[in-house]
Design a protein around this motif. Structure first.
Motif: not given
Length: 145
Positions: A57-59, A86-89, A96-99, A130-133
């Motif tokens: 769901a996240a990727f 990163h397309r899901g929570e 974030t849309g980050n790869r 990478q997902i900005g967390a």
């Protein structure tokens, strides 16, 4: 036996993760499966399904590459790299849309032709960065007053 066990793990990577086919969980995992991950302990096939669902769901474009695979007796060691967007929570973090490109290691015990226990470790800090967390290592965050 070792070659059959390697094939089982290759099938898990290809069919479950890369082809996104959770139906193979019943074929690959024992009913009493126990998984150990940075996210916590997984219990049974339901635990394997939940783990898979969370990360797909996240990727949704997740792709796992097998970097190394070694087997002896009932154990298989797998060094892997996962990539995706990163397309899901994930753990409360909005998409974030980050790869991402994350390495990991999986140690699996197989009995009766099924995965009965595994220890799956991946670079959680690298994933979070990478997902900005979290900030990158070496980038101090200034406290606001």
């Amino acid at each position: 036996m070792s070659e059959q066990n390697k094939l089982l793990l290759r099938r898990m990577v290809e069919e479950l993760w890369n082809k996104k086919n959770p139906a193979v969980i019943d074929e690959l995992y024992a009913e009493n499966y126990v998984g150990h991950t940075p996210d916590g302990m997984l219990q049974g096939r339901a635990g394997a399904r939940q783990h898979f669902s969370t990360y797909i769901a996240a990727f949704p474009d997740c792709k796992i590459t097998i970097d190394d695979i070694l087997a002896e007796t009932d154990k298989v060691l797998l060094r892997w790299t996962a990539t995706g967007t990163h397309r899901g929570e994930l753990a409360g973090i909005a998409p974030t849309g980050n790869r991402v490109n994350v390495p990991g290691n999986l140690t699996v015990r197989i009995s009766g032709g099924k995965i009965v226990e595994d220890y799956n470790l991946w670079d959680t800090l690298k994933l979070a960065q990478q997902i900005g967390a979290v900030g990158q290592v070496g980038q101090a965050k200034r406290a606001t007053r």
